[in-house]
Design a protein around this motif. Structure first.
Motif, PDB file in Angstrom:
ATOM      1  N   ASP A   1       0.871  -1.174   0.000  1.00 15.89           N
ATOM      2  CA  ASP A   1       0.000   0.000   0.000  1.00 15.89           C
ATOM      3  C   ASP A   1       0.912   1.229   0.000  1.00 15.89           C
ATOM      4  OD1 ASP A   1      -2.654  -1.119   2.277  1.00 15.89           O
ATOM      5  OD2 ASP A   1      -2.152  -1.688   0.230  1.00 15.89           O
ATOM      6  N   MET A   2       0.440   2.297  -0.636  1.00 14.35           N
ATOM      7  CA  MET A   2       1.235   3.518  -0.718  1.00 14.35           C
ATOM      8  C   MET A   2       0.452   4.704  -0.177  1.00 14.35           C
ATOM      9  SD  MET A   2       4.060   2.462  -2.012  1.00 14.35           S
ATOM     10  CE  MET A   2       4.851   4.049  -2.318  1.00 14.35           C
ATOM     11  N   GLY A   3       1.195   5.679   0.328  1.00 11.70           N
ATOM     12  CA  GLY A   3       0.533   6.855   0.862  1.00 11.70           C
ATOM     13  C   GLY A   3       1.361   8.113   0.651  1.00 11.70           C
ATOM     14  N   TRP A   4       0.674   9.226   0.748  1.00 12.01           N
ATOM     15  CA  TRP A   4       1.322  10.536   0.735  1.00 12.01           C
ATOM     16  C   TRP A   4       1.002  11.232   2.061  1.00 12.01           C
ATOM     17  CZ3 TRP A   4       4.770  12.354  -2.732  1.00 12.01           C
ATOM     18  CH2 TRP A   4       4.827  11.745  -3.982  1.00 12.01           C
ATOM     19  N   PHE A   5       2.013  11.852   2.606  1.00 12.59           N
ATOM     20  CA  PHE A   5       1.881  12.629   3.832  1.00 12.59           C
ATOM     21  C   PHE A   5       2.505  13.997   3.584  1.00 12.59           C
ATOM     22  CE2 PHE A   5       0.699   9.389   7.040  1.00 12.59           C
ATOM     23  CZ  PHE A   5       0.810   8.252   6.251  1.00 12.59           C
ATOM     24  N   ARG A   6       2.221  14.935   4.454  1.00 12.51           N
ATOM     25  CA  ARG A   6       2.860  16.244   4.343  1.00 12.51           C
ATOM     26  C   ARG A   6       3.137  16.818   5.722  1.00 12.51           C
ATOM     27  NH1 ARG A   6      -2.170  19.786   1.767  1.00 12.51           N
ATOM     28  NH2 ARG A   6      -3.449  19.927   3.669  1.00 12.51           N
ATOM     29  N   GLN A   7       4.144  17.657   5.756  1.00 14.84           N
ATOM     30  CA  GLN A   7       4.499  18.335   7.007  1.00 14.84           C
ATOM     31  C   GLN A   7       4.751  19.802   6.712  1.00 14.84           C
ATOM     32  OE1 GLN A   7       7.780  16.609   9.190  1.00 14.84           O
ATOM     33  NE2 GLN A   7       7.071  17.557  11.095  1.00 14.84           N
ATOM     34  N   ALA A   8       3.907  20.631   7.266  1.00 11.74           N
ATOM     35  CA  ALA A   8       4.053  22.074   7.131  1.00 11.74           C
ATOM     36  C   ALA A   8       4.947  22.586   8.250  1.00 11.74           C
ATOM     37  CB  ALA A   8       2.682  22.740   7.188  1.00 11.74           C
ATOM     38  N   PRO A   9       5.550  23.747   8.059  1.00  7.06           N
ATOM     39  CA  PRO A   9       6.432  24.305   9.092  1.00  7.06           C
ATOM     40  C   PRO A   9       5.719  24.432  10.433  1.00  7.06           C
ATOM     41  CG  PRO A   9       6.679  25.521   7.067  1.00  7.06           C
ATOM     42  CD  PRO A   9       5.534  24.586   6.848  1.00  7.06           C
ATOM     43  N   GLY A  10       6.336  23.908  11.471  1.00  3.52           N
ATOM     44  CA  GLY A  10       5.776  24.015  12.797  1.00  3.52           C
ATOM     45  C   GLY A  10       4.638  23.060  13.099  1.00  3.52           C
ATOM     46  N   LYS A  11       4.338  22.168  12.154  1.00  6.38           N
ATOM     47  CA  LYS A  11       3.229  21.229  12.352  1.00  6.38           C
ATOM     48  C   LYS A  11       3.721  19.797  12.248  1.00  6.38           C
ATOM     49  CE  LYS A  11      -0.426  24.307  10.704  1.00  6.38           C
ATOM     50  NZ  LYS A  11      -1.618  24.428   9.813  1.00  6.38           N
ATOM     51  N   GLU A  12       2.909  18.889  12.758  1.00  6.96           N
ATOM     52  CA  GLU A  12       3.240  17.476  12.658  1.00  6.96           C
ATOM     53  C   GLU A  12       2.931  16.953  11.253  1.00  6.96           C
ATOM     54  OE1 GLU A  12       2.504  16.174  17.329  1.00  6.96           O
ATOM     55  OE2 GLU A  12       1.283  15.308  15.730  1.00  6.96           O
ATOM     56  N   ARG A  13       3.589  15.881  10.915  1.00  3.46           N
ATOM     57  CA  ARG A  13       3.316  15.244   9.643  1.00  3.46           C
ATOM     58  C   ARG A  13       1.893  14.697   9.618  1.00  3.46           C
ATOM     59  NH1 ARG A  13       7.795  11.135   8.105  1.00  3.46           N
ATOM     60  NH2 ARG A  13       6.891  10.022   9.862  1.00  3.46           N
ATOM     61  N   ALA A  14       1.210  14.893   8.507  1.00  7.40           N
ATOM     62  CA  ALA A  14      -0.196  14.516   8.416  1.00  7.40           C
ATOM     63  C   ALA A  14      -0.461  13.708   7.156  1.00  7.40           C
ATOM     64  CB  ALA A  14      -1.076  15.774   8.412  1.00  7.40           C
ATOM     65  N   PHE A  15      -1.398  12.807   7.269  1.00  3.23           N
ATOM     66  CA  PHE A  15      -1.811  11.976   6.133  1.00  3.23           C
ATOM     67  C   PHE A  15      -2.510  12.833   5.085  1.00  3.23           C
ATOM     68  CE2 PHE A  15      -3.319   8.276   3.961  1.00  3.23           C
ATOM     69  CZ  PHE A  15      -4.629   8.548   3.588  1.00  3.23           C
ATOM     70  N   VAL A  16      -2.205  12.566   3.826  1.00  2.00           N
ATOM     71  CA  VAL A  16      -2.846  13.269   2.723  1.00  2.00           C
ATOM     72  C   VAL A  16      -3.732  12.325   1.908  1.00  2.00           C
ATOM     73  CG1 VAL A  16      -2.491  14.576   0.588  1.00  2.00           C
ATOM     74  CG2 VAL A  16      -0.972  14.946   2.548  1.00  2.00           C
ATOM     75  N   ALA A  17      -3.137  11.210   1.473  1.00  2.00           N
ATOM     76  CA  ALA A  17      -3.890  10.272   0.634  1.00  2.00           C
ATOM     77  C   ALA A  17      -3.217   8.910   0.686  1.00  2.00           C
ATOM     78  CB  ALA A  17      -3.953  10.770  -0.809  1.00  2.00           C
ATOM     79  N   GLY A  18      -4.023   7.868   0.441  1.00  3.66           N
ATOM     80  CA  GLY A  18      -3.490   6.520   0.427  1.00  3.66           C
ATOM     81  C   GLY A  18      -4.134   5.705  -0.672  1.00  3.66           C
ATOM     82  N   ILE A  19      -3.426   4.672  -1.121  1.00  4.99           N
ATOM     83  CA  ILE A  19      -3.942   3.808  -2.174  1.00  4.99           C
ATOM     84  C   ILE A  19      -3.513   2.378  -1.879  1.00  4.99           C
ATOM     85  CG2 ILE A  19      -1.938   4.229  -3.678  1.00  4.99           C
ATOM     86  CD1 ILE A  19      -3.949   4.146  -6.053  1.00  4.99           C
ATOM     87  N   SER A  20      -4.435   1.452  -2.095  1.00  5.56           N
ATOM     88  CA  SER A  20      -4.134   0.053  -1.830  1.00  5.56           C
ATOM     89  C   SER A  20      -3.188  -0.509  -2.875  1.00  5.56           C
ATOM     90  CB  SER A  20      -5.433  -0.755  -1.807  1.00  5.56           C
ATOM     91  OG  SER A  20      -6.068  -0.687  -3.083  1.00  5.56           O
ATOM     92  N   TRP A  21      -2.676  -1.698  -2.624  1.00  2.16           N
ATOM     93  CA  TRP A  21      -1.680  -2.298  -3.504  1.00  2.16           C
ATOM     94  C   TRP A  21      -2.195  -2.456  -4.924  1.00  2.16           C
ATOM     95  CZ3 TRP A  21      -2.807  -6.846  -6.001  1.00  2.16           C
ATOM     96  CH2 TRP A  21      -3.911  -7.550  -5.529  1.00  2.16           C
ATOM     97  N   SER A  22      -3.488  -2.716  -5.073  1.00  2.00           N
ATOM     98  CA  SER A  22      -4.057  -2.917  -6.406  1.00  2.00           C
ATOM     99  C   SER A  22      -4.545  -1.626  -7.042  1.00  2.00           C
ATOM    100  CB  SER A  22      -5.226  -3.881  -6.319  1.00  2.00           C
ATOM    101  OG  SER A  22      -6.288  -3.283  -5.578  1.00  2.00           O
ATOM    102  N   GLY A  23      -4.666  -0.586  -6.226  1.00  5.29           N
ATOM    103  CA  GLY A  23      -5.235   0.659  -6.722  1.00  5.29           C
ATOM    104  C   GLY A  23      -6.746   0.722  -6.601  1.00  5.29           C
ATOM    105  N   ALA A  24      -7.340  -0.340  -6.119  1.00  7.95           N
ATOM    106  CA  ALA A  24      -8.796  -0.393  -6.063  1.00  7.95           C
ATOM    107  C   ALA A  24      -9.380   0.466  -4.952  1.00  7.95           C
ATOM    108  CB  ALA A  24      -9.246  -1.840  -5.875  1.00  7.95           C
TER     109      ALA A  24
END
Length: 118
Positions: free
Chosen positions: A32-55
């Motif tokens: 499974d794959m995901g994207w996260f982001r971290q803005a200045p002064g903030k904790e890292r946060a989940f943005v989006a995720g996708i399963s291994w198949s893309g489904a």
């Protein structure tokens, strides 16, 4: 698995960017794959995720309807298309991988900077 994110940059508010994450593994479709982001002064946060198949995909409320995650298993690459960018989208974006849907993400890329100017 090693991950390399790219595609960040400086964009005006309302613009678009497509981030890419290349995975260096022969078993990309096992993760499974995901994207996260971290803005200045903030904790890292989940943005989006996708399963291994893309489904199956999931999004943070803050990007839902403006961003789309996709993957190409033949290229071992996951993408994050971001539209209608806002200044609050400014952050370092990281891609991540996990071997099990119920497990934490345990492989991380180096991050790519996205800066949205208003």
């Amino acid at each position: 698995v090693q991950l390399q994110a790219s595609g960040g940059g400086l964009v005006q508010a309302g613009g678009s960017l497509r981030l890419s994450c290349q995975a260096f593994t022969n078993a990309f479709s096992n993760y499974d794959m995901g994207w996260f982001r971290q803005a200045p002064g903030k904790e890292r946060a989940f943005v989006a995720g996708i399963s291994w198949s893309g489904a199956s995909t999931s999004y943070a409320d803050s990007v839902k309807g403006r961003s789309w995650i996709s993957r190409d298993n033949a290229k071992s690459t996951v993408y994050l298309q971001m539209n209608s960018l806002k200044s609050e989208d400014t952050a370092v974006y990281y891609c991540a991988a996990r071997r099990l849907t119920t497990a934490p993400y345990d492989f991380w890329g180096q991050g790519t900077q996205v800066t949205v100017s208003s």
